[in-house]
Design an enzyme around this catalytic site. Structure first.
Site, short mmCIF file in Angstrom:
data_model
loop_
_atom_site.label_atom_id
_atom_site.label_comp_id
_atom_site.label_asym_id
_atom_site.label_seq_id
_atom_site.Cartn_x
_atom_site.Cartn_y
_atom_site.Cartn_z
N LYS A 289 -1.22 -9.39 2.71
CA LYS A 289 -0.45 -8.95 3.89
C LYS A 289 -1.32 -7.99 4.68
O LYS A 289 -2.08 -7.20 4.10
CB LYS A 289 0.85 -8.26 3.46
CG LYS A 289 1.63 -7.70 4.66
CD LYS A 289 3.06 -7.32 4.32
CE LYS A 289 3.24 -5.98 3.65
NZ LYS A 289 2.71 -4.83 4.41
N ASP B 56 -1.20 -6.13 -0.36
CA ASP B 56 -1.54 -5.53 0.94
C ASP B 56 -3.04 -5.30 1.07
O ASP B 56 -3.68 -4.80 0.13
CB ASP B 56 -0.87 -4.15 1.06
CG ASP B 56 0.40 -4.19 1.89
OD1 ASP B 56 0.67 -5.20 2.56
OD2 ASP B 56 1.12 -3.17 1.87
N ASP C 72 0.83 -1.21 0.00
CA ASP C 72 0.00 0.00 0.00
C ASP C 72 0.87 1.26 0.00
O ASP C 72 0.35 2.38 -0.07
CB ASP C 72 -1.03 -0.01 1.14
CG ASP C 72 -0.39 -0.05 2.52
OD1 ASP C 72 0.85 -0.15 2.61
OD2 ASP C 72 -1.15 -0.02 3.52
N SER C 73 2.19 1.10 0.02
CA SER C 73 3.10 2.24 -0.20
C SER C 73 2.84 2.85 -1.58
O SER C 73 3.31 3.95 -1.86
CB SER C 73 4.56 1.79 -0.09
OG SER C 73 4.81 0.67 -0.91
N GLU D 130 9.51 -4.34 9.97
CA GLU D 130 9.87 -3.03 9.39
C GLU D 130 10.35 -2.09 10.49
O GLU D 130 9.76 -2.02 11.58
CB GLU D 130 8.66 -2.42 8.66
CG GLU D 130 9.00 -1.03 8.10
CD GLU D 130 7.99 -0.45 7.13
OE1 GLU D 130 6.97 -1.12 6.83
OE2 GLU D 130 8.21 0.69 6.68
N GLU E 62 -1.23 -5.56 8.57
CA GLU E 62 -0.38 -5.03 9.64
C GLU E 62 -0.96 -5.35 11.02
O GLU E 62 -2.18 -5.36 11.19
CB GLU E 62 -0.24 -3.51 9.49
CG GLU E 62 0.49 -3.10 8.22
CD GLU E 62 0.71 -1.59 8.10
OE1 GLU E 62 0.45 -0.86 9.09
OE2 GLU E 62 1.14 -1.15 7.02
O1 KIV Z 1 3.57 -1.12 1.57
C1 KIV Z 1 4.71 -1.58 1.44
O2 KIV Z 1 5.40 -1.36 0.44
C2 KIV Z 1 5.22 -2.42 2.52
C3 KIV Z 1 6.67 -2.77 2.48
C4 KIV Z 1 7.49 -1.59 2.73
C5 KIV Z 1 6.99 -3.90 3.41
O3 KIV Z 1 4.50 -2.78 3.38
#
Ligand code: KIV
Length: 279
Positions: free
Chosen positions: A118, A88, A49-50, A187, A120
């Site tokens: 994924k 994510d 989600d970055s 992280e 959090e």
């Molecule tokens: O959103 C993302 O890119 C991440 C990575 C930095 C692990 O969660």
């Protein structure tokens, strides 16, 4: 062979089996073109989600929607044929209940073709991780600096630099591993703690700003390519594409303004008229 008749895609059990044997190479990816270029060299591609910051210029990941993740996830699945693809779950799409998480994770798998999601959070998300894995959805955990928690943390702060924080973070990792997470991202975590957690749990740890002792490493691809305006200490730039892109744009602009581009080889000539003498 894959359904597309090319390379066999890496599976979740294969990633798990790498622990203690071979480092797991991971990168983020948000679109098909880059996915195709980096796929041969990595084991796992994360549609993180970055992308909110990298692709959309957002200040945090909080504004990212499930529809955005699904659109980019499907693009990466189309572009990469070898790496395991993890997408994510964005903020607000899984925290409420295990059934909310299942609904949105199942939609993500169905609509993108990815292999895992994924999310959090540690102890607080363990019940959800168990619920998903028992229902056929592989889950990658993510603890330490969790960007979706930025407002609670009061910024992006490295975790575990004080030893009294360790038991809580160790409990988070243990809870996720016991709940069935197939790997856990660590992280922004003190290196000593990341090493310790990697030795304590039976599933692979994937470090980002953590330690070389993690079972694998991940970076945001745009950061390591030198495309991001600022990079944190933990990023190594393996290329300087930002400077190359700016240089190419400048050269193009100069050529257009001086009428050096396009040249004859870049243009199409009209078709020769059909000979009319014959009639
Ligand atoms: O959103 C993302 O890119 C991440 C990575 C930095 C692990 O969660």
């Amino acid at each position: 062979m894959s359904v597309r008749g090319h390379v066999k895609r890496i599976t979740v059990p294969e990633i798990m089996a790498r622990k203690g044997r071979e480092p797991i190479v991971c990168l983020t990816s948000y679109h098909a073109h880059t996915a195709r270029l980096i796929d041969p060299y990595v084991d796992l591609l994360l549609v993180g989600d970055s992308l909110g910051m990298v692709m959309y210029g957002m200040e945090t990941t909080l504004g990212v929607t499930l529809d955005m993740m699904i659109a980019h996830g499907a693009a990466v699945v189309r572009g990469a044929e070898k790496a395991l693809i993890v997408v994510d779950l964005p903020f607000g799409t899984y925290e409420e209940s295990p059934s909310q998480a299942f609904h949105n994770a199942a939609r993500t798998l169905k609509e993108t073709g990815c292999q895992a999601v994924k999310l959090e959070g540690g102890v607080r998300m363990a019940e959800t991780v168990k619920y998903l894995t028992e229902r056929g959805i592989p889950v990658m955990g993510h603890i330490g600096l969790t960007p979706q928690n930025v407002n609670v943390m009061g910024g992006y702060k490295t975790q575990g630099r004080e030893q009294q924080q360790w038991p809580e973070l160790e409990a988070d990792a243990q809870a996720l591993a016991e709940a069935g997470a197939f790997a856990i991202v660590l992280e922004g975590m003190a290196a000593e703690l990341a090493d310790r957690i990697s030795g304590q749990i039976g599933v692979p740890t994937i470090g980002i700003g953590a330690s070389a002792g993690c079972d694998g490493q991940i970076l945001v691809t745009e950061d390591m390519l030198g495309l991001s305006p600022t990079v944190p200490k933990f990023v190594k730039e393996f290329a300087t594409l930002g400077a190359q892109i700016a240089g190419a744009a400048e050269a193009y602009a100069n050529d257009v303004r001086s009428r050096k581009f396009p040249e004859e080889q870049h243009t199409y000539a009209m078709k020769k008229p059909v000979n009319s003498d014959e009639s």
